[in-house]
Design a protein around this motif. Structure first.
Motif, PDB file in Angstrom:
ATOM      1  N   GLU A  71     -18.187 -45.615  38.563  1.00 12.18           N
ATOM      2  CA  GLU A  71     -18.497 -46.676  37.535  1.00 12.18           C
ATOM      3  C   GLU A  71     -18.070 -46.198  36.191  1.00 12.18           C
ATOM      4  O   GLU A  71     -17.895 -44.881  35.834  1.00 12.18           O
ATOM      5  N   SER A  72     -17.154 -47.079  35.521  1.00 14.31           N
ATOM      6  CA  SER A  72     -16.635 -46.546  34.194  1.00 14.31           C
ATOM      7  C   SER A  72     -16.838 -47.782  33.075  1.00 14.31           C
ATOM      8  O   SER A  72     -15.906 -48.752  32.954  1.00 14.31           O
ATOM      9  N   PRO A  73     -18.064 -47.755  32.271  1.00 10.86           N
ATOM     10  CA  PRO A  73     -18.234 -48.746  31.356  1.00 10.86           C
ATOM     11  C   PRO A  73     -17.148 -48.365  30.271  1.00 10.86           C
ATOM     12  O   PRO A  73     -16.463 -47.736  29.995  1.00 10.86           O
ATOM     13  N   THR A  85      -8.962 -42.813  36.709  1.00 10.26           N
ATOM     14  CA  THR A  85      -8.548 -43.430  37.930  1.00 10.26           C
ATOM     15  C   THR A  85      -8.321 -42.468  39.165  1.00 10.26           C
ATOM     16  O   THR A  85      -8.803 -42.966  40.424  1.00 10.26           O
ATOM     17  N   ALA A  86      -7.707 -41.499  38.835  1.00 14.74           N
ATOM     18  CA  ALA A  86      -7.425 -40.309  39.727  1.00 14.74           C
ATOM     19  C   ALA A  86      -8.611 -39.770  39.906  1.00 14.74           C
ATOM     20  O   ALA A  86      -8.747 -39.672  41.340  1.00 14.74           O
ATOM     21  N   LEU A  87      -9.643 -39.582  39.119  1.00 12.09           N
ATOM     22  CA  LEU A  87     -10.955 -38.960  39.538  1.00 12.09           C
ATOM     23  C   LEU A  87     -11.843 -39.779  40.373  1.00 12.09           C
ATOM     24  O   LEU A  87     -12.714 -39.475  41.548  1.00 12.09           O
ATOM     25  N   ALA A  88     -11.686 -41.463  40.019  1.00 12.17           N
ATOM     26  CA  ALA A  88     -12.504 -41.986  40.721  1.00 12.17           C
ATOM     27  C   ALA A  88     -12.138 -42.126  42.360  1.00 12.17           C
ATOM     28  O   ALA A  88     -13.017 -42.144  43.093  1.00 12.17           O
ATOM     29  N   GLY A 148      -8.481 -45.517  32.404  1.00 11.56           N
ATOM     30  CA  GLY A 148      -7.276 -44.841  32.159  1.00 11.56           C
ATOM     31  C   GLY A 148      -6.780 -43.834  33.316  1.00 11.56           C
ATOM     32  O   GLY A 148      -7.488 -43.633  34.672  1.00 11.56           O
ATOM     33  N   THR A 149      -5.625 -42.980  32.954  1.00  8.48           N
ATOM     34  CA  THR A 149      -5.339 -42.287  34.004  1.00  8.48           C
ATOM     35  C   THR A 149      -6.008 -41.162  34.848  1.00  8.48           C
ATOM     36  O   THR A 149      -6.150 -41.123  36.048  1.00  8.48           O
ATOM     37  N   LYS A 150      -6.722 -40.532  34.090  1.00  8.25           N
ATOM     38  CA  LYS A 150      -7.492 -39.434  34.625  1.00  8.25           C
ATOM     39  C   LYS A 150      -8.973 -40.322  35.311  1.00  8.25           C
ATOM     40  O   LYS A 150      -9.242 -39.842  36.428  1.00  8.25           O
ATOM     41  N   VAL A 166     -23.882 -38.108  38.966  1.00 10.41           N
ATOM     42  CA  VAL A 166     -23.097 -37.402  38.096  1.00 10.41           C
ATOM     43  C   VAL A 166     -22.543 -38.005  37.039  1.00 10.41           C
ATOM     44  O   VAL A 166     -22.114 -39.287  37.018  1.00 10.41           O
ATOM     45  N   LEU A 167     -22.618 -37.580  35.699  1.00  8.95           N
ATOM     46  CA  LEU A 167     -21.830 -38.156  34.716  1.00  8.95           C
ATOM     47  C   LEU A 167     -20.660 -37.160  34.336  1.00  8.95           C
ATOM     48  O   LEU A 167     -20.699 -36.023  34.331  1.00  8.95           O
ATOM     49  N   ALA A 168     -19.456 -37.946  34.055  1.00  9.74           N
ATOM     50  CA  ALA A 168     -18.213 -37.435  33.750  1.00  9.74           C
ATOM     51  C   ALA A 168     -17.870 -37.772  32.364  1.00  9.74           C
ATOM     52  O   ALA A 168     -17.574 -39.170  32.241  1.00  9.74           O
ATOM     53  N   GLY A 169     -17.270 -37.228  31.593  1.00  5.80           N
ATOM     54  CA  GLY A 169     -16.481 -37.752  30.141  1.00  5.80           C
ATOM     55  C   GLY A 169     -15.308 -36.923  29.819  1.00  5.80           C
ATOM     56  O   GLY A 169     -15.252 -35.689  30.123  1.00  5.80           O
ATOM     57  N   SER A 170     -14.568 -37.438  29.175  1.00  5.50           N
ATOM     58  CA  SER A 170     -13.378 -37.132  28.506  1.00  5.50           C
ATOM     59  C   SER A 170     -13.414 -37.296  27.141  1.00  5.50           C
ATOM     60  O   SER A 170     -13.770 -38.328  26.467  1.00  5.50           O
ATOM     61  N   SER A 171     -13.219 -36.009  26.490  1.00  4.65           N
ATOM     62  CA  SER A 171     -13.208 -36.163  24.893  1.00  4.65           C
ATOM     63  C   SER A 171     -14.563 -36.639  24.285  1.00  4.65           C
ATOM     64  O   SER A 171     -15.431 -36.301  24.316  1.00  4.65           O
TER      65      SER A 171
END
Length: 170
Positions: free
Chosen positions: A38-40, A24-27, A20-22, A67-72
């Motif tokens: 990576e974005s499973p 893709t930008a943060l990648a 998604g938008t976020k 690093v682990l990153a997550g939204s919502s």
């Protein structure tokens, strides 16, 4: 997942997609800092804990810093995966923590934890981010934004870049 020196594993939200938008930008920020993103895909289930089990089954590894990153909902997923995956850093955006039935406290989150939340979030109350951050003395960035934070992507990119620099320096 192939091995890399440093890796960021993103977990998308309930109604989002892996790239998604976020994410893709943060990648792009991650790549610029030397991290393999990576974005499973977690869309096969709407169950929070099943998504955690899916991430744990993928068992992401690297030679350097993870690093682990997550939204919502993805924030819930990565926070609850910390005990087993032992990341060097945890980056959360509007994390869906402390909902009824999914209110267990995440365990063994890394010292380098950063949360970004919108003051106008109408999905996950900002008080939940405050609770999580306070208990860990984690960095907390509160933005004049809503739940998706998509209107603040340039700010997210700056916060994430600084966070990755801190992970690399640790």
């Amino acid at each position: 997942m192939k091995n890399a020196d440093h890796r960021v594993v993103f977990a998308h939200g309930m109604e989002s997609a892996p790239w998604g938008t976020k994410i893709t930008a943060l990648a792009a920020v991650a790549r610029a800092k030397g991290f393999e993103p990576e974005s499973p895909d977690f869309r096969h289930t709407m169950d929070f804990d099943e998504r955690v089990r899916h991430l744990l089954a993928l068992n992401p590894r690297c030679n350097g810093k993870l690093v682990l990153a997550g939204s919502s909902m993805g924030g819930y997923v990565v926070a609850h995966a910390c005990a087993q995956l032992k990341p060097a850093g945890l980056f959360l955006m509007a994390p869906a923590l402390y909902f009824e039935g999914y209110d267990a406290e995440p365990q063994h989150c890394p010292e380098l934890t950063c949360i970004v939340h919108g003051w106008k979030d109408d999905v996950v109350p900002v008080e939940r981010a405050l609770r999580f951050a306070r208990g860990r003395r984690a960095d907390l960035h509160l933005l004049d934004s809503g739940h998706t934070l998509n209107d603040r992507i340039p700010t997210l990119e700056k916060i994430f870049a600084d966070f990755l620099d801190r992970v690399l320096a640790a």
